[in-house]
Design a protein around this motif. Sequence first.
Motif, PDB file in Angstrom:
ATOM      1  N   GLU A  34      87.689  89.718  53.157  1.00  0.00           N
ATOM      2  CA  GLU A  34      86.872  88.740  53.870  1.00  0.00           C
ATOM      3  C   GLU A  34      85.727  88.253  52.995  1.00  0.00           C
ATOM      4  O   GLU A  34      85.373  87.072  52.995  1.00  0.00           O
ATOM      5  N   VAL A  35      85.149  89.180  52.224  1.00  0.00           N
ATOM      6  CA  VAL A  35      84.012  88.840  51.367  1.00  0.00           C
ATOM      7  C   VAL A  35      84.431  87.979  50.192  1.00  0.00           C
ATOM      8  O   VAL A  35      83.803  86.967  49.868  1.00  0.00           O
ATOM      9  N   THR A  36      85.504  88.369  49.520  1.00  0.00           N
ATOM     10  CA  THR A  36      85.926  87.659  48.316  1.00  0.00           C
ATOM     11  C   THR A  36      86.702  86.387  48.621  1.00  0.00           C
ATOM     12  O   THR A  36      86.811  85.500  47.776  1.00  0.00           O
ATOM     13  N   GLY A  37      87.253  86.298  49.834  1.00  0.00           N
ATOM     14  CA  GLY A  37      88.039  85.133  50.184  1.00  0.00           C
ATOM     15  C   GLY A  37      89.399  85.121  49.526  1.00  0.00           C
ATOM     16  O   GLY A  37      90.072  84.086  49.480  1.00  0.00           O
ATOM     17  N   GLN A  54      81.612  91.181  40.562  1.00  0.00           N
ATOM     18  CA  GLN A  54      80.800  89.976  40.666  1.00  0.00           C
ATOM     19  C   GLN A  54      81.078  89.228  41.967  1.00  0.00           C
ATOM     20  O   GLN A  54      80.157  88.705  42.601  1.00  0.00           O
ATOM     21  N   ARG A  55      82.347  89.176  42.368  1.00  0.00           N
ATOM     22  CA  ARG A  55      82.699  88.489  43.618  1.00  0.00           C
ATOM     23  C   ARG A  55      81.989  89.126  44.803  1.00  0.00           C
ATOM     24  O   ARG A  55      81.543  88.453  45.737  1.00  0.00           O
ATOM     25  N   LEU A  56      81.902  90.464  44.777  1.00  0.00           N
ATOM     26  CA  LEU A  56      81.241  91.166  45.877  1.00  0.00           C
ATOM     27  C   LEU A  56      79.729  90.998  45.810  1.00  0.00           C
ATOM     28  O   LEU A  56      79.067  90.778  46.824  1.00  0.00           O
ATOM     29  N   PHE A  57      79.174  91.098  44.605  1.00  0.00           N
ATOM     30  CA  PHE A  57      77.730  91.040  44.450  1.00  0.00           C
ATOM     31  C   PHE A  57      77.171  89.637  44.675  1.00  0.00           C
ATOM     32  O   PHE A  57      76.014  89.490  45.058  1.00  0.00           O
ATOM     33  N   GLN A  58      77.979  88.631  44.431  1.00  0.00           N
ATOM     34  CA  GLN A  58      77.485  87.263  44.541  1.00  0.00           C
ATOM     35  C   GLN A  58      77.853  86.600  45.856  1.00  0.00           C
ATOM     36  O   GLN A  58      77.479  85.461  46.095  1.00  0.00           O
TER      37      GLN A  58
END
Length: 303
Positions: free
Chosen positions: A270-273, A31-35
């Motif tokens: 980087e994407v998920t922070g 979900q973290r990646l998709f959102q």
Amino acid sequence: MGNDNLSIVSFNSSRKGLQTLSSEQRPTYLQRLFQSSSAKPDICFLPGDDKYAKLNAISGYGQFTIPNSDDTVVLFDVNRVKMEKPKVSLNSFGVLPGLDFDKLVVPQVEVSTLQPYKRVVKEFSMISWKYGYFHSTCISVETLMESLITFSQRLAITTGKPVLIGGEMNIEYSSLVKIVKKLSTDQQEEFLTNMQPVMSEQGFLPSMTKSSLKDIRHLFMMNVFKCKSNSSNGVIRTWEDRQRSEVVPDCFIASKHLKLAEASLLDVEEVTGRQICMPLLQKHKPTQTSMEIPVRPPKHHGG
């Protein structure tokens, strides 16, 4: 006319990392990646394992499954992408060694502009399969890949739509490129030979035939888009290399008509922070690319 980009991500190369997560953790991680705004994929290739059954927890995405199975292989953003069964009989393309249509996913894809005026701006076909398809084959992986490329060429010619291929492949990168180039060259020569008499009747000189039929040729002529990684010229290695847990990024194969960017590894942290603490998640990352699409419908039919 202007152009936009369609984001495409494959999780086949990160399967080993995802397997380290429990069934409860996996949807949250995905979900973290998709959102995320920076990596949100419009189309996502998945391995198609039973362990991915809880992906319906990811809102805004539709699932495309293996025929006669519940295994999810492709996810897509329902606001922008529509996928349905092809409007042709796959059995009409003839018997090809090792090809099992019950293990393939072959959707017809429509990409639309966003609201308020939803119009189709791109159409193409996709080919993928369940994880381990290459590993379980009774024939050589080179022969199976030849069958897949030949099938994709026939699909492109029949439907008049370009093709995007993605999925786990147990084949050396150099062998893959050699197969794709050979079949693209052979198909083009056969096509031009067959079309030359027809073009001559219409007043085209032999020297004009090739350029005049460029759009059709580029439907079935393929390119391999390899991942930009630090591994030694590698995109795909042998199954034994996979078993030794080496990093093996995905690659994509696409009709020349499709404008794909070179693939690259997705920087998950980087994407998920968030800092990824699990070594396998740090090592086995998703692979991403993008496809150039028009922002407005073409004047002619198709895309």
